[in-house]
Enzyme design. Structure first.
Site, PDB file in Angstrom:
ATOM      1  N   GLY A 176       0.847  -0.976   0.096  1.00 51.98           N
ATOM      2  CA  GLY A 176       0.009   0.134  -0.003  1.00 51.98           C
ATOM      3  C   GLY A 176       0.966   1.410  -0.119  1.00 51.98           C
ATOM      4  O   GLY A 176       2.001   1.242  -0.307  1.00 51.98           O
ATOM      5  N   ARG A 177       0.181   2.321   0.504  1.00 55.01           N
ATOM      6  CA  ARG A 177       1.076   3.497   0.630  1.00 55.01           C
ATOM      7  C   ARG A 177       2.450   3.451   1.320  1.00 55.01           C
ATOM      8  O   ARG A 177       3.430   4.023   0.747  1.00 55.01           O
ATOM      9  CB  ARG A 177       0.141   4.891   1.159  1.00 55.01           C
ATOM     10  N   ILE A 178       2.322   2.966   2.591  1.00 51.13           N
ATOM     11  CA  ILE A 178       3.542   2.685   3.246  1.00 51.13           C
ATOM     12  C   ILE A 178       4.669   1.949   2.635  1.00 51.13           C
ATOM     13  O   ILE A 178       5.960   2.227   2.450  1.00 51.13           O
ATOM     14  CB  ILE A 178       3.245   2.539   4.784  1.00 51.13           C
ATOM     15  N   ALA A 201       4.086  -2.524  11.195  1.00 56.46           N
ATOM     16  CA  ALA A 201       2.452  -2.612  10.864  1.00 56.46           C
ATOM     17  C   ALA A 201       1.760  -3.166  12.034  1.00 56.46           C
ATOM     18  O   ALA A 201       1.330  -1.959  12.804  1.00 56.46           O
ATOM     19  CB  ALA A 201       2.448  -3.896   9.870  1.00 56.46           C
ATOM     20  N   ARG A 202       1.516  -4.211  12.137  1.00 57.20           N
ATOM     21  CA  ARG A 202       0.731  -4.431  13.750  1.00 57.20           C
ATOM     22  C   ARG A 202       1.546  -5.862  14.320  1.00 57.20           C
ATOM     23  O   ARG A 202       1.848  -6.760  13.445  1.00 57.20           O
ATOM     24  CB  ARG A 202      -0.807  -4.829  13.530  1.00 57.20           C
ATOM     25  N   GLY A 254       6.229   4.527  14.730  1.00 58.74           N
ATOM     26  CA  GLY A 254       5.897   4.720  13.365  1.00 58.74           C
ATOM     27  C   GLY A 254       5.444   6.182  12.870  1.00 58.74           C
ATOM     28  O   GLY A 254       6.141   6.938  11.971  1.00 58.74           O
ATOM     29  N   GLU A 265       0.787  -4.776  23.069  1.00 60.28           N
ATOM     30  CA  GLU A 265       1.219  -3.541  23.684  1.00 60.28           C
ATOM     31  C   GLU A 265       0.470  -3.118  24.941  1.00 60.28           C
ATOM     32  O   GLU A 265      -0.810  -3.217  25.028  1.00 60.28           O
ATOM     33  CB  GLU A 265       1.049  -2.754  22.466  1.00 60.28           C
ATOM     34  N   HIS A 268       6.119   1.714  19.353  1.00 58.22           N
ATOM     35  CA  HIS A 268       5.386   2.230  18.240  1.00 58.22           C
ATOM     36  C   HIS A 268       5.344   3.615  17.975  1.00 58.22           C
ATOM     37  O   HIS A 268       4.431   4.547  18.258  1.00 58.22           O
ATOM     38  CB  HIS A 268       3.985   1.968  19.019  1.00 58.22           C
TER      39      HIS A 268
HETATM   40  C1  8YV Z   1      -0.628   5.616  15.245  1.00 55.63           C
HETATM   41  C2  8YV Z   1      -0.603   3.810  13.629  1.00 55.63           C
HETATM   42  O1  8YV Z   1       0.592   5.697  16.071  1.00 55.63           O
HETATM   43  O2  8YV Z   1      -1.734   5.022  11.958  1.00 55.63           O
HETATM   44  C3  8YV Z   1      -1.750   3.837  12.659  1.00 55.63           C
HETATM   45  O3  8YV Z   1      -2.578   2.812  12.258  1.00 55.63           O
HETATM   46  O4  8YV Z   1      -0.311   2.497  13.808  1.00 55.63           O
HETATM   47  C4  8YV Z   1      -0.027   4.762  14.157  1.00 55.63           C
HETATM   48  O5  8YV Z   1       0.379   5.750  13.004  1.00 55.63           O
HETATM   49  C5  8YV Z   1      -1.671   5.014  15.942  1.00 55.63           C
HETATM   50  O6  8YV Z   1      -2.456   4.214  15.358  1.00 55.63           O
HETATM   51  C6  8YV Z   1      -2.634   5.985  16.572  1.00 55.63           C
HETATM   52  O7  8YV Z   1      -3.930   5.689  16.698  1.00 55.63           O
END
Ligand code: 8YV
Length: 323
Positions: A156-158, A239-240, A289, A269, A287
């Protein structure tokens, strides 16, 4: 009457000010994740919620009756913490904040890859512990990242932003696996070749995860997947956490089945598997990102844009699910 919006966590000052100006905003007093009963209370008493990844919006919470809320304007792009089917079934609109965190999250994936390959965390710990006795030709030798083959899971975008950086900045060869193929021009621009997951794992020197979370990708990287990776390979996850079986990752690292991992997200987490904490060949970030001031302001602004559009009776720009 201004719509009542429960904002579950502290947000950048400008975003909170904008929320307070436009809405009857209930701002977080203590920046703690809301308990399930607080989320239920919010669903019952507010017109909207502005939640984050730390709020578990389950079918039970979303089905709370009598319900006043009509929209969840999530702060973040990932929505695995929201039961989207239950939201839609309960008449709730769900929006997210895509686009504005792409570059920062891609930068963090590269940060993790560089850190683990060049043993940066290990080196910093060594120095801060007062153990560094001076330069040596054979000290903390890492892996050259230039020219590696990088496998991107989820284009995807990332994923695409990671590919562009890795190819343009580090001359990497890019493999990707994704339910849908990129357009041929986009493949050519990124120099990316599509593979199935098994082939990608076997051919890559580093694997970076950029797929969504949720049941469909839970433990996508399990013991058999890790066994397919190269012994010198690195795994990066921005990602997750649930995409990786952390226990299997600890075993794979202990057996030398892969060379290291760079992680920004975890299965449970903020808990981190003790087997990961004990290892030098793992870089662990909390976390981070999208954790830049620019991204977090833009994420807040998008969430507010979505709320404003919804309450003005217009389609929210980042609609993900709805009745
Ligand atoms: C955020 C992320 O820190 O956008 C997402 O899905 O994992 C991160 O950018 C987090 O989700 C904020 O709710």
């Amino acid at each position: 009457m201004r719509p009542r919006v429960v904002v579950t966590r502290r947000l950048p000052e400008e975003v909170e000010a904008r929320l307070a100006q436009r809405f009857d905003a209930v701002l977080s007093p203590d920046d703690r994740p809301l308990a399930p009963e607080d989320l239920v209370e919010a669903i019952r008493t507010a017109d909207a919620l502005l939640p984050t990844v730390t709020d578990r919006l389950t079918a039970d919470v979303l089905g709370a009756a009598p319900r006043r809320a009509r929209i969840l304007a999530n702060f973040g792009v990932g929505l695995d913490h929201v039961d989207l089917a239950a939201a839609a079934a309960n008449g709730l609109v769900v929006t997210n904040t895509p686009g504005v965190l792409t570059d920062d999250t891609a930068d963090l994936a590269l940060t993790l890859l560089l850190m683990v390959a060049r043993r940066a965390g290990e080196g910093e710990r060594h120095l801060r512990a007062g153990e560094w006795t001076g330069w040596r030709p054979t000290q903390l030798l890492g892996t050259r990242v230039t020219g590696l083959t990088l496998g991107i899971v989820g284009m995807g975008r990332i994923g695409r932003a990671v590919a562009a950086r890795a190819r343009g900045g580090f001359g990497m060869r890019i493999l990707y696996c994704s339910p849908r193929a990129l357009a041929p021009e986009e493949e050519a621009r990124l120099g990316a070749e599509r593979r199935g997951l098994e082939a990608l794992l076997a051919e890559s020197d580093a694997v970076s995860l950029h797929c969504p979370g949720g049941p469909a990708t839970r433990h996508l990287i399990d013991a058999p997947a890790l066994a397919r990776m190269r012994p010198g390979a690195f795994l990066v996850n921005t990602a997750r956490g649930q995409v990786v079986d952390e226990g299997a990752l600890v075993d794979a690292l202990a057996r030398g089945a892969i060379a290291g991992a760079g992680l920004d997200v975890y299965e449970d987490e903020p808990a981190v598997h003790p087997g990961l904490l004990a290892r030098q060949d793992v870089v662990l970030l909390p976390h981070l990102g999208s954790a830049t001031t620019a991204a977090r302001r833009a994420m807040g602004d998008l969430a507010v844009d979505n709320l404003e559009a919804f309450f003005a009776g217009e389609p929210p720009p980042d609609l993900v699910a709805g009745p």
